[in-house]
Design a protein around this motif. Structure first.
Motif, PDB file in Angstrom:
ATOM      1  N   ILE A   1       0.849  -1.190   0.000  1.00 24.21           N
ATOM      2  CA  ILE A   1       0.000   0.000   0.000  1.00 24.21           C
ATOM      3  C   ILE A   1       0.887   1.243   0.000  1.00 24.21           C
ATOM      4  CG2 ILE A   1      -1.702   1.314   1.330  1.00 24.21           C
ATOM      5  CD1 ILE A   1      -2.772  -1.368   2.357  1.00 24.21           C
ATOM      6  N   VAL A   2       0.566   2.186  -0.879  1.00 21.82           N
ATOM      7  CA  VAL A   2       1.312   3.441  -0.968  1.00 21.82           C
ATOM      8  C   VAL A   2       0.307   4.587  -0.928  1.00 21.82           C
ATOM      9  CG1 VAL A   2       2.876   4.849  -2.366  1.00 21.82           C
ATOM     10  CG2 VAL A   2       3.128   2.355  -2.348  1.00 21.82           C
ATOM     11  N   VAL A   3       0.504   5.534   0.001  1.00 21.82           N
ATOM     12  CA  VAL A   3      -0.343   6.721   0.119  1.00 21.82           C
ATOM     13  C   VAL A   3       0.586   7.937   0.196  1.00 21.82           C
ATOM     14  CG1 VAL A   3      -2.111   7.907   1.473  1.00 21.82           C
ATOM     15  CG2 VAL A   3      -2.091   5.397   1.389  1.00 21.82           C
ATOM     16  N   ASN A   4       0.397   8.878  -0.699  1.00 20.17           N
ATOM     17  CA  ASN A   4       1.258  10.079  -0.742  1.00 20.17           C
ATOM     18  C   ASN A   4       2.741   9.699  -0.816  1.00 20.17           C
ATOM     19  OD1 ASN A   4      -0.404  12.306  -0.944  1.00 20.17           O
ATOM     20  ND2 ASN A   4      -0.677  12.522   1.255  1.00 20.17           N
ATOM     21  N   ASN A   5       3.051   8.685  -1.607  1.00 18.44           N
ATOM     22  CA  ASN A   5       4.418   8.188  -1.805  1.00 18.44           C
ATOM     23  C   ASN A   5       5.045   7.589  -0.550  1.00 18.44           C
ATOM     24  OD1 ASN A   5       4.569   8.899  -4.593  1.00 18.44           O
ATOM     25  ND2 ASN A   5       4.801  11.031  -3.952  1.00 18.44           N
TER      26      ASN A   5
ATOM     27  N   ASN B   1      -0.662  14.961   3.808  1.00 16.84           N
ATOM     28  CA  ASN B   1      -0.051  16.089   3.086  1.00 16.84           C
ATOM     29  C   ASN B   1       0.765  16.928   4.059  1.00 16.84           C
ATOM     30  OD1 ASN B   1      -1.342  15.381   0.666  1.00 16.84           O
ATOM     31  ND2 ASN B   1      -3.127  16.621   1.159  1.00 16.84           N
ATOM     32  N   ASP B   2       0.159  17.237   5.198  1.00 16.73           N
ATOM     33  CA  ASP B   2       0.836  17.967   6.275  1.00 16.73           C
ATOM     34  C   ASP B   2       1.143  16.949   7.369  1.00 16.73           C
ATOM     35  OD1 ASP B   2       1.583  19.396   8.535  1.00 16.73           O
ATOM     36  OD2 ASP B   2      -0.016  20.889   8.348  1.00 16.73           O
ATOM     37  N   LYS B   3       2.392  16.545   7.461  1.00 21.27           N
ATOM     38  CA  LYS B   3       2.777  15.460   8.365  1.00 21.27           C
ATOM     39  C   LYS B   3       2.685  15.826   9.842  1.00 21.27           C
ATOM     40  CE  LYS B   3       5.443  13.444   4.668  1.00 21.27           C
ATOM     41  NZ  LYS B   3       4.238  13.336   3.936  1.00 21.27           N
ATOM     42  N   SER B   4       2.415  17.100  10.139  1.00 22.04           N
ATOM     43  CA  SER B   4       2.232  17.517  11.534  1.00 22.04           C
ATOM     44  C   SER B   4       0.760  17.800  11.861  1.00 22.04           C
ATOM     45  CB  SER B   4       3.078  18.759  11.835  1.00 22.04           C
ATOM     46  OG  SER B   4       2.617  19.855  11.076  1.00 22.04           O
ATOM     47  N   ARG B   5      -0.123  17.623  10.873  1.00 18.01           N
ATOM     48  CA  ARG B   5      -1.546  17.913  11.085  1.00 18.01           C
ATOM     49  C   ARG B   5      -2.153  16.896  12.052  1.00 18.01           C
ATOM     50  NH1 ARG B   5      -3.481  18.792   6.159  1.00 18.01           N
ATOM     51  NH2 ARG B   5      -3.518  21.020   6.522  1.00 18.01           N
TER      52      ARG B   5
ATOM     53  N   GLU C   1      -6.800  17.019   3.656  1.00 20.20           N
ATOM     54  CA  GLU C   1      -6.053  15.775   3.398  1.00 20.20           C
ATOM     55  C   GLU C   1      -6.760  14.948   2.329  1.00 20.20           C
ATOM     56  OE1 GLU C   1      -3.136  14.959   4.453  1.00 20.20           O
ATOM     57  OE2 GLU C   1      -2.883  16.565   5.917  1.00 20.20           O
ATOM     58  N   ASP C   2      -6.825  15.454   1.106  1.00 18.35           N
ATOM     59  CA  ASP C   2      -7.600  14.810   0.052  1.00 18.35           C
ATOM     60  C   ASP C   2      -7.129  13.387  -0.271  1.00 18.35           C
ATOM     61  OD1 ASP C   2      -5.340  16.257  -0.889  1.00 18.35           O
ATOM     62  OD2 ASP C   2      -6.103  16.173  -2.939  1.00 18.35           O
TER      63      ASP C   2
END
Length: 161
Positions: free
Chosen positions: A73-77, A106-110, A137-138
């Motif tokens: 599984i790959v999400v956002n690379n 997308n924002d790894k600190s969100r 986070e689409d």
């Protein structure tokens, strides 16, 4: 084992995913599966996304962490997932709420929020998971819309044995 009656929906404002399933097991057993690190290693796991470790301090203010090995599984690379957070609400065996900060967002600190609601009934437990804070986070939101159903199915299989 009962028939799987699960469903998932994305909120109109795109901020949250809600997924539900009925489990033929008492709320205490389901809640333990959600909070015990050894149990989590058994069921919050899949060949496509193999768990490396689970840490869970299941008390108000307690912290949790989990990580996976590289899977298919790959999400956002990202293919090696890491997530951590804090227990925000705890009312065993009915409610578990924790923050969710993930390296595949997308924002790894969100900080997003995962809320588990367990409702007893005559045949077991209705389980609802609501993951909110996803408006920005689409890619992750799309993944979660199916991913939480898979997580719920694994929980069901684990707790009904």
């Amino acid at each position: 084992m009962t028939t799987t009656n699960s469903k998932s929906a994305i909120a109109a404002d795109q901020d949250s995913i809600t997924a539900e399933i009925h489990i033929a097991a008492p709320p205490d057993r389901v809640f333990k599966a959600l909070t015990d690190p050894k149990a989590l290693m058994s069921w919050f796991n899949s060949p496509e996304c193999p768990a490396k470790f689970w840490q869970m301090d299941a008390r108000l203010g307690g912290l949790y962490r989990y990580a996976t090995q590289k899977g298919t599984i790959v999400v956002n690379n990202v293919s090696e997932f890491e997530c951590h957070g804090e227990i925000l609400e705890l009312d065993p065996p009915r409610l578990l709420v924790y923050s969710w900060i993930a390296n595949w967002h997308n924002d790894k600190s969100r900080r997003t929020i995962v809320r588990w609601e367990l409702t007893p009934d005559a045949a077991g437990t209705q389980v609802k998971v609501i993951h909110s804070g996803l408006a920005e986070e689409d890619v992750a939101r799309k993944d979660y819309s199916g991913g939480w159903l898979g997580v719920l199915q694994n929980l069901k299989t684990f707790t009904e044995k």
